[in-house]
Design an enzyme around this catalytic site. Sequence first.
Site, PDB file in Angstrom:
ATOM      1  N   ARG A 170      11.390  67.846 -55.507  1.00 26.09           N
ATOM      2  CA  ARG A 170      11.216  68.395 -56.852  1.00 26.09           C
ATOM      3  C   ARG A 170      12.182  67.817 -57.870  1.00 26.09           C
ATOM      4  O   ARG A 170      11.794  67.448 -58.973  1.00 26.09           O
ATOM      5  CB  ARG A 170      11.424  69.917 -56.818  1.00 26.09           C
ATOM      6  CG  ARG A 170      10.314  70.645 -56.157  1.00 26.09           C
ATOM      7  CD  ARG A 170      10.610  72.131 -56.085  1.00 26.09           C
ATOM      8  NE  ARG A 170       9.479  72.835 -55.474  1.00 26.09           N
ATOM      9  CZ  ARG A 170       9.459  74.129 -55.208  1.00 26.09           C
ATOM     10  NH1 ARG A 170      10.507  74.877 -55.494  1.00 26.09           N
ATOM     11  NH2 ARG A 170       8.403  74.691 -54.673  1.00 26.09           N
TER      12      ARG A 170
ATOM     13  N   GLY B 238      14.274  94.483 -54.522  1.00 28.83           N
ATOM     14  CA  GLY B 238      14.558  95.860 -54.940  1.00 28.83           C
ATOM     15  C   GLY B 238      13.530  96.846 -54.421  1.00 28.83           C
ATOM     16  O   GLY B 238      13.885  97.928 -53.939  1.00 28.83           O
TER      17      GLY B 238
END
Lengths: 675, 247, 211
Positions: free
Chosen positions: A364, A78
């Site tokens: 992971r 943003g």
Amino acid sequence: MTDMPDTTLTSDPSHDAPADHGDDAAGYYTPGAPIADTKAPGGPIDERWQTRKFEARLVNPSNRRKLDVIIVGTGLAGGAAAATLGEAGYNVKSFCYQDSPRRAHSIAAQGGINAAKNYKEDGDSVHRLFYDTVKGGDYRSRESNVYRLAEVSTNIIDQCVAQGVPFAREYGGLLDNRSFGGVQVSRTFYARGQTGQQLLIGAYQAMERQVAAGTVEQFTRHEMLEVIIVEGKARGIIARDLVTGEIETHLADVVVLATGGYGNVFFLSTNAMGSNVTAAWRAHRKGAYMANPCYTQIHPTCIPVTGAHQSKLTLMSESLRNDGRIWVPKNKADCDKDPRDIPEEDRDYYLERIYPSFGNLVPRDIASRAAKNVCDDGRGVGPEVEGVRRGVYLDFSSAIERLGVDGIEEKYDNLFDMYARITGENPYETPMRIYPAVHYVMGGLWVDYDLQSSIPGLFVTGEANFSDHGANRLGASALMQGLADGYFVLPHTIRDYLADGPFEKVDESHPAVVEAKQAVQDRVTHFLSTKGTRSVDSYHRELGNIMWEYCGMERTEDGLKKAIDLIRTLKDDFWRNVKVLGTAESLNQSLERAGRVADFIELGELMCIDALNRRESCGGHFRGESQTEDGEALRHDDQFAYVAAWEFAGDDEPPVLHKEELVYTAIEMKQRSYK
Amino acid sequence: MKVTLKIWRQPDAASKGAMHTYELDGVSEDMSFLEMLDVLNEQLNGKGEDPVAFDSDCREGICGMCGLMINGEAHGPEVTTTCQLHMRSFKDGDEIVIEPWRADAFPVVKDLVVDRGALDRIIQAGGYISVNTGSAPEAHSVPVPRDDALRAFNVATCIGCGACVAACPNGSASLFMGAKITHLGELPQGQPERDTRVVDMVAQHDHEGFGGCTNIGECTAACPKEIPLDVISRLNWDLHQAMRHGH
Amino acid sequence: MAVSGIIFIGFVLLHMYGNLKAFSGHDAYNEYAEHLRILGEPMLPREGALWIIRSVLIVSLVVHVASAAALWKRARRARRTQYVMKKNNASSLSSRTMRWGGLTLLLFIIWHLVNFTIGKVNVSGGATNDPYNLLVDTFDTWWMTLIYLAAMLTLAMHLHHGVWSSAQTLGLTNNTRARRNAKTLGWIVAVVIAGGFSLVPIFVLAGVITK
């Protein structure tokens, strides 16, 4: 750590055999028409972005200042977009719920940012970064988008260096790179363990420069609570000024959501306290499809929960797994002993045992699931929370013997300090305790190649969209995607949309505006007038427990169906029995949370439905029903090589599933293996 | 453990505030300071009293949103942020005084929440390098000596929490400002705007109503990122240079 | 602030040097005092150089006090609501007492000028036209010596912080070593100046320096 050697091609029938089951989510959804991205040009993959940039229409500079752009969120995606569109001369309004744009949670990213600069001349290239990212995402991302991401990655580094981002450098003054997350090339740029912070500050400063120039107007402590749709197009937002409580209407020609991920649906996550799904969810309810919401990344090296008071989890860089050895006691009786008193033969180095070739460096999701399994087995360590010890040891004693305390200090000092500060234990003396935690969500609002959602005029960037990471994200790629979207992709694609503008002005008295504003007002009034007995946080915590238990590291048909029931009951109770004090006309943090939790509850249900539908294991999504004989993830490309884009159909209606088939022309689908 | 909390309560900017006392039992030493306040708020909510408003977001010491004056010290007794302070730093039976940052440039919004927009406006005045997206040269075209990059990084770690202002007897934001001026001033990319940056930022700082620096050093002691006082010297040096160059 | 402060430091060093002439006896001291008045003759009129120095000092004083007042005022405005509880963790006592210490020094300077320059007050009732004798008479009075010693302590504290602070304000302490050096210099200047000034009163009171 998702990048692992391939051993098997999809042509291997053992992996592609259709699973013997029906439609798990039957009854929970309505099948819808397939969708497809119509914006990516055809042709060779390495020419698509150039073609699209050329074909995207231009906006006359004198017209730009007549065009209003709303950007919600001030993280990498943003903030970078606000700065860039401001520089281009558009009228930008930027919103964030924090007190300053610089607080957005991109700031917490530690590891680094990938870019295919090939400064190390170690065989890296745009194509290899593209390949690694698609493969890391377990072949569940859209290849055109990923290729573009890899392509613009190099521009990001140039841009950030020019802004003054103090990346680590070598003695010769050139940029340093490291290899990250098990990939075999060094393409990760970093600023010690604070890369996210430095990149965000760079974007923030660029944005503040535009604020000073008058092209960007910033609205801090403002929360978007509704999107305004006029004649099928996104034309503005309803936001609440969190200080005065005023419900404001902001109209524009286009709306961009850069509102981050929704990991907080699990209550405990490494996300910031305020990170939420509300903006995305409000857009979803107004017609934006939510894609692959069940894809969640769970990070194995977080500091474990210490008690029921816990408000958030803290991530420690997984580089720790390079030197630490993970173990639990072999015997349940040893779990409350001082670990130093447990002899070597009574320790179970379970990752080294199960995965001898990768050991503690397995991806992971594998490391996370294995930790859950040993804890569920009753062999977890650390304090008992609600009857279970959830923690495993990460032991540096052999590394300390090998490298000395100084050697370890040099490599991991800040992480050891952080651990000591949070736990009160000295990791140089006793093994660290770790446990997995929700860290990132790959799912998000569906967007096309232009990053436009299924609502025209509503663009979605960064973690808030689904586009680039498929079912799993590579380390150091979140920062890359946020900045790629904000600096280099959106500013080009949005102009094609804005070339039709300025659109006819919408009046605040337009029925769509009035209705949106009224809906926000009604919700606020509802929360404050319910006067129930349970706090907002207690609902959030309960939702988190349900999600973690049934839609966490391992998902099963039965578990997900149970979770959906539990969530529906919780939702019903929440709307009747929540207790929110204070007034609507002032800073009221309980009220803010109530709205966020309401949306998390609905999202949680959709995540479970999505997970239920996807009867395959891929990336971060592991279905108990879809595993090999060895208990490893099993993908079903024949049935699930699609993006599940969910359409909201009404409060009491099942969601509609639109499938976007994933077609790979530049890459071949393969199954991963790590044994 | 049990603690007595004396907390500043103020319904909004316009109202007068006062200290209120709360007893809180069952505090675990593993709780973070803010989790302790969460527990207090759950209890207040249960009793029908308005919870205490305070800012926090990342709760891992990097976003800079949290910040409380705890027993007269910005971020409390440890060199870290409020969110990283744990209750093991306190004893059973302790009295803990909690106040918002006090500075006229940081008006109280509610209870312990203050408005730090002034810091954003100081950055707006010049805390950046002017480079439009897409116009950047190739990253390796300008090598930066490693030590310069390191020094820039060390001060670029500022999280903008405002503890320096809160701790400063003069209410000055010089450490915050100096950190940015030093960060950008150490890098070749920051040179073209070095003079105007310092002049404009200092002007905005003074305009916001922050106090002047008298080099007392409370700021650096309170800084959770341990930004050294050198940055203020650097700020002064740059300011003199800019004046010499006619700014 | 920093520049005027440094001018003062230069002045007090010179002044201290002059004072130490007292150890050389009556004639040497008075000769030095007289020399100050004829310095620069015949280019300058009698006391010309002295007045130039005095003018610089007066301007410095005005600048120093005005800047201090401005900083004080800004600080008060910057925090109008005080903390209920505030600890000081890093600041030295001298840094926190710059303002009141400065005011004390200002009062002392006024008295000092009345005592030795403008008013020439001899508290023992003796002659005032002989600088050396006036000096001895003054410090033979124990409470006068006490006042002067207290003033020197205040000056030492003012210099201790002032020296380092002026280095910082001039932008000369851009790294850890320079910062440490400036702080050490603060100690040295404080001890040398306050110590040097204190010698004469102490030795007078002790009966070493006599008429």
